[in-house]
Scaffold this motif. Sequence first.
Motif, mmCIF file in Angstrom:
data_model
loop_
_atom_site.group_PDB
_atom_site.id
_atom_site.type_symbol
_atom_site.label_atom_id
_atom_site.label_comp_id
_atom_site.label_asym_id
_atom_site.label_seq_id
_atom_site.Cartn_x
_atom_site.Cartn_y
_atom_site.Cartn_z
ATOM 1 N N GLN A 1 0.827 -1.207 0.000
ATOM 2 C CA GLN A 1 0.000 0.000 0.000
ATOM 3 C C GLN A 1 0.860 1.255 0.000
ATOM 4 O O GLN A 1 0.566 2.228 -0.692
ATOM 5 C CB GLN A 1 -0.916 -0.014 1.219
ATOM 6 C CG GLN A 1 -1.992 -1.082 1.189
ATOM 7 C CD GLN A 1 -2.750 -1.173 2.508
ATOM 8 O OE1 GLN A 1 -2.636 -0.292 3.359
ATOM 9 N NE2 GLN A 1 -3.505 -2.242 2.685
ATOM 10 N N GLU A 2 1.939 1.217 0.775
ATOM 11 C CA GLU A 2 2.803 2.388 0.854
ATOM 12 C C GLU A 2 3.521 2.637 -0.464
ATOM 13 O O GLU A 2 3.653 3.791 -0.907
ATOM 14 C CB GLU A 2 3.815 2.205 1.986
ATOM 15 C CG GLU A 2 4.617 3.448 2.272
ATOM 16 C CD GLU A 2 5.321 3.371 3.614
ATOM 17 O OE1 GLU A 2 6.560 3.469 3.631
ATOM 18 O OE2 GLU A 2 4.625 3.211 4.633
ATOM 19 N N MET A 3 3.982 1.588 -1.110
ATOM 20 C CA MET A 3 4.671 1.747 -2.385
ATOM 21 C C MET A 3 3.767 2.344 -3.449
ATOM 22 O O MET A 3 4.238 3.002 -4.382
ATOM 23 C CB MET A 3 5.203 0.392 -2.859
ATOM 24 C CG MET A 3 6.416 -0.110 -2.096
ATOM 25 S SD MET A 3 6.983 -1.723 -2.721
ATOM 26 C CE MET A 3 8.527 -1.912 -1.820
ATOM 27 N N ARG A 4 2.480 2.117 -3.333
ATOM 28 C CA ARG A 4 1.525 2.630 -4.313
ATOM 29 C C ARG A 4 0.872 3.934 -3.873
ATOM 30 O O ARG A 4 -0.044 4.421 -4.534
ATOM 31 C CB ARG A 4 0.437 1.577 -4.574
ATOM 32 C CG ARG A 4 0.961 0.259 -5.144
ATOM 33 C CD ARG A 4 1.665 0.456 -6.463
ATOM 34 N NE ARG A 4 2.182 -0.807 -6.987
ATOM 35 C CZ ARG A 4 2.988 -0.901 -8.034
ATOM 36 N NH1 ARG A 4 3.395 0.205 -8.655
ATOM 37 N NH2 ARG A 4 3.426 -2.071 -8.450
ATOM 38 N N SER A 5 1.318 4.493 -2.754
ATOM 39 C CA SER A 5 0.701 5.721 -2.229
ATOM 40 C C SER A 5 1.770 6.754 -1.900
ATOM 41 O O SER A 5 1.721 7.402 -0.857
ATOM 42 C CB SER A 5 -0.134 5.402 -0.984
ATOM 43 O OG SER A 5 -1.109 4.440 -1.255
ATOM 44 N N GLN A 6 2.725 6.899 -2.784
ATOM 45 C CA GLN A 6 3.832 7.811 -2.532
ATOM 46 C C GLN A 6 3.660 9.119 -3.309
ATOM 47 O O GLN A 6 2.986 9.176 -4.336
ATOM 48 C CB GLN A 6 5.152 7.159 -2.932
ATOM 49 C CG GLN A 6 5.530 5.973 -2.062
ATOM 50 C CD GLN A 6 6.756 5.254 -2.589
ATOM 51 O OE1 GLN A 6 6.936 5.094 -3.788
ATOM 52 N NE2 GLN A 6 7.619 4.810 -1.686
#
Length: 321
Positions: A271-276
């Motif tokens: 999720q973090e990698m896709r929400s940067q």
Amino acid sequence: MFSGFHCKRRLVLILLAGAPFPAQDPPSIKVEVDLVNVLCSVRDQRGALVSHLKQEDFILLEEGKPQVIRHFARETNLPLTVGLLVDTSNSQVHLIEGERRAAAQFLSQVIRPRDSAFLLSFDARTELLMDRTSSPNAIRRGLEKLQEVSPQLHRRGGTGRPRGTVLYDAVEEASRMRLGGEPGRKALVLITDGMDVGSRLRMDEAIDAAQKADTMIYSIYYVDSKAYGGAEWANRLGQSVLLEMSQQTGGRFFRVDRKHPLKQIFDQIQQEMRSQYSLQFISSDHRKDGLYRRLDVYLRDPNLKAQARKGYYAPKTDGVE
């Protein structure tokens, strides 16, 4: 001390004029501009990811001086390269099968056609089990090799002390040899208890290599309770090492426990990698001295907190000391 995330972009100014020969390309002037790219995630007071912010919500400082954000993007679609580094030393032998299953699901979800992943195991030495690929079948075959390289338990005295765990060397090798020249976003995901036994490099040198390769480190502290005789000093040391690596490179530290199983942690990383957010700027300090420069990213809303790398190395002109 620690290095950073530097990228070069080539801006092309095309001057169009009357073209008597349509088949010819118009004349162009090429100007090289050094852009520093800062990837960051933002969380609220509850720890939830925030993905609706605008450029004006961010404050970016280099060595305490405000910088102008030239380019801003949410949920960047830049290609992603993920290096999965798995500790296969004696202290981790009981955990490897669970790691393999969770990693397979993670990579199947996060790796898209434009992305790629590689797999590196480390114990007393490092071994590349899977070179960069986006093929689901190749990823599956690479992960199956984890059990093959895992050392057998010593029959006398349990697992005891590992024969060697070259964590720092593995991070340096993956950063320098596998990620240094790759474009786009890059991340290392470490699954380990954080104990290094036998590396030729120090921790700061490993972090340096990751910073120079523009790479974030997501570290997953996963420990066998029987390893090291359950010594608390080993737990504290391993966690502090992984936390430092992640904080300096803009990644994040996780700990596997009953409330936070490995699969859940992989979901959070995805999720973090896709929400940067991508913040790009041209440094107000134009010296090409190759020195480390400290970065700080703040939000105008004091209830929000940015997670980003701590600095980068300026470009260096040959002959400049």
